[in-house]
Write a protein that holds these residues in place. Sequence first.
Motif, short mmCIF file in Angstrom:
data_model
loop_
_atom_site.label_atom_id
_atom_site.label_comp_id
_atom_site.label_asym_id
_atom_site.label_seq_id
_atom_site.Cartn_x
_atom_site.Cartn_y
_atom_site.Cartn_z
N ALA A 12 0.83 -1.20 0.00
CA ALA A 12 0.00 0.00 0.00
C ALA A 12 0.86 1.26 0.00
CB ALA A 12 -0.92 -0.01 1.21
N PHE A 13 1.96 1.23 0.75
CA PHE A 13 2.85 2.39 0.80
C PHE A 13 3.45 2.69 -0.57
CE2 PHE A 13 7.28 3.78 0.85
CZ PHE A 13 7.10 5.07 1.33
N PHE A 14 4.00 1.68 -1.21
CA PHE A 14 4.61 1.93 -2.52
C PHE A 14 3.55 2.31 -3.55
CE2 PHE A 14 8.17 -0.77 -0.84
CZ PHE A 14 9.14 0.21 -0.91
N SER A 15 2.39 1.69 -3.48
CA SER A 15 1.32 2.02 -4.42
C SER A 15 0.89 3.47 -4.27
CB SER A 15 0.12 1.09 -4.20
OG SER A 15 0.47 -0.26 -4.43
N LEU A 16 0.69 3.92 -3.04
CA LEU A 16 0.28 5.30 -2.80
C LEU A 16 1.38 6.28 -3.22
CD1 LEU A 16 -1.57 5.35 0.66
CD2 LEU A 16 -2.47 6.11 -1.55
N SER A 17 2.62 5.94 -2.91
CA SER A 17 3.73 6.83 -3.25
C SER A 17 3.82 7.03 -4.76
CB SER A 17 5.06 6.26 -2.73
OG SER A 17 5.05 6.18 -1.32
N VAL A 135 12.23 15.53 3.04
CA VAL A 135 10.88 15.14 3.49
C VAL A 135 10.51 13.75 2.98
CG1 VAL A 135 8.43 15.79 3.42
CG2 VAL A 135 10.18 17.55 3.67
N GLU A 136 11.09 13.35 1.84
CA GLU A 136 10.83 12.01 1.32
C GLU A 136 11.15 10.94 2.36
OE1 GLU A 136 12.99 11.12 -2.24
OE2 GLU A 136 12.68 13.12 -3.08
N GLU A 137 12.15 11.19 3.21
CA GLU A 137 12.63 10.16 4.12
C GLU A 137 11.62 9.80 5.21
OE1 GLU A 137 14.99 8.44 3.23
OE2 GLU A 137 15.74 9.77 1.66
N ILE A 138 10.63 10.64 5.42
CA ILE A 138 9.53 10.27 6.33
C ILE A 138 8.86 9.00 5.83
CG2 ILE A 138 7.26 10.99 7.19
CD1 ILE A 138 8.30 13.87 7.19
N GLY A 139 8.89 8.81 4.51
CA GLY A 139 8.32 7.60 3.93
C GLY A 139 9.32 6.52 3.62
N TRP A 140 10.38 6.87 2.85
CA TRP A 140 11.31 5.82 2.40
C TRP A 140 11.98 5.10 3.55
CZ3 TRP A 140 9.51 5.12 -1.99
CH2 TRP A 140 9.39 6.10 -2.97
N ARG A 141 12.77 5.83 4.31
CA ARG A 141 13.47 5.20 5.43
C ARG A 141 12.57 5.13 6.67
NH1 ARG A 141 16.74 4.59 1.15
NH2 ARG A 141 16.11 6.72 0.71
N GLY A 142 11.62 6.06 6.79
CA GLY A 142 10.76 6.05 7.97
C GLY A 142 9.80 4.87 7.99
N TYR A 143 9.20 4.57 6.85
CA TYR A 143 8.16 3.54 6.80
C TYR A 143 8.62 2.27 6.07
CZ TYR A 143 3.37 1.70 6.56
OH TYR A 143 2.24 0.93 6.72
N ALA A 144 9.11 2.44 4.85
CA ALA A 144 9.41 1.27 4.03
C ALA A 144 10.58 0.44 4.55
CB ALA A 144 9.69 1.70 2.59
N LEU A 145 11.66 1.09 4.97
CA LEU A 145 12.85 0.33 5.36
C LEU A 145 12.61 -0.58 6.57
CD1 LEU A 145 15.75 -0.40 4.84
CD2 LEU A 145 16.48 1.64 6.09
N PRO A 146 11.97 -0.10 7.65
CA PRO A 146 11.71 -1.03 8.77
C PRO A 146 10.87 -2.24 8.35
CG PRO A 146 11.37 1.23 9.48
CD PRO A 146 11.55 1.27 8.00
N LEU A 147 9.86 -2.02 7.51
CA LEU A 147 9.02 -3.14 7.09
C LEU A 147 9.80 -4.10 6.19
CD1 LEU A 147 5.52 -1.53 6.44
CD2 LEU A 147 6.54 -2.38 8.56
N LEU A 148 10.65 -3.59 5.33
CA LEU A 148 11.47 -4.46 4.49
C LEU A 148 12.45 -5.26 5.33
CD1 LEU A 148 12.18 -2.05 1.49
CD2 LEU A 148 11.02 -4.27 1.34
N GLN A 149 12.98 -4.65 6.38
CA GLN A 149 13.96 -5.35 7.22
C GLN A 149 13.31 -6.44 8.07
OE1 GLN A 149 17.84 -2.58 7.78
NE2 GLN A 149 16.19 -2.08 9.20
N ARG A 150 11.99 -6.47 8.15
CA ARG A 150 11.32 -7.58 8.83
C ARG A 150 11.42 -8.87 8.00
NH1 ARG A 150 5.66 -4.76 10.95
NH2 ARG A 150 6.68 -3.12 12.19
N ARG A 151 11.57 -8.72 6.70
CA ARG A 151 11.56 -9.88 5.81
C ARG A 151 12.93 -10.18 5.20
NH1 ARG A 151 6.68 -11.54 3.82
NH2 ARG A 151 7.66 -12.13 1.83
N PHE A 152 13.79 -9.16 5.11
CA PHE A 152 15.05 -9.31 4.39
C PHE A 152 16.21 -8.80 5.24
CE2 PHE A 152 11.70 -8.34 1.25
CZ PHE A 152 11.72 -9.51 0.51
N THR A 153 17.42 -9.21 4.86
CA THR A 153 18.61 -8.65 5.48
C THR A 153 18.71 -7.17 5.13
OG1 THR A 153 20.04 -9.12 3.59
CG2 THR A 153 19.82 -10.85 5.28
#
Length: 266
Positions: A12-17, A135-153
């Motif tokens: 949903a995050f990437f789709s909205l972005s 301001v982009e980083e509120i989304g990229w590193r703020g939201y996407a990176l933690p969720l990606l790190q739950r599944r990947f190195t």
Amino acid sequence: MSREHGSRSLVAFFSLSFLIGWGALALLLVFADQLEPHFGPPSGGHPIFVLAVYSPAIAALVLVARRGGLAALGGYLRRLTLWRMPAAWWLFLLLGIPALKYLSAAFNGTAGEFPFSPWYGVLAALLPVLLLGPVEEIGWRGYALPLLQRRFTPLVASLILGALWGLWHLPAFLLGGTVQSQWSFGAFLIGALALSVLMTPMFNAARGSILIPALFHFQLNGPAWPDGQPWENYVFAAAAVVMVLWKRDAFLSRDGAVTDLMAPAR
């Protein structure tokens, strides 16, 4: 609460972005003549371009608020106040990035250039730079990176995010009046992958700080640095390879990877 944000939230995050970002720039491309009398010609400061730049932050804040309301937003945005990380990372952030920018400019033959005359003209350029890319980083590193790190190195998460981050910029390369319209997209994509890799260990070392990636982004776009395109993409790629070899245990293990969207307890 943050554990409720799973794979679907990431999609949903990437789709909205992309929907907001690409949609806004599509409007600017298709209706440029109609919009120009009201907002001026396409440029990096055009209101619709700014909306596109803010799309990752908008997507993240909407998803956090939808799941947890204002309380969750407060916990999420408190990560903007996290600044503690090892001194070596601060040295890289404050001195290493400018050094790599000047090295890139040296390869480009532009290291002696300073884009402002008189010199203090750079001061007026600092605020717009601070209020756009970081301001982009509120989304990229703020939201996407933690969720990606739950599944990947961290390394794989960085590369996935870097690829999507780079692709998200594509419409700006088609829009006259933007800085990107003068660059090579292929070289830029290499740079996006590299920069994503370089930011991740700093992000994890700072306990998921959004502030640190925002400052990193600000340094990248610093108006005082000479133009190093396209060389800076390759210089940062070389730096990323060195970083992965140096910190390979941190990149290849999920131990220490930040996966929470809320600020840690003090």
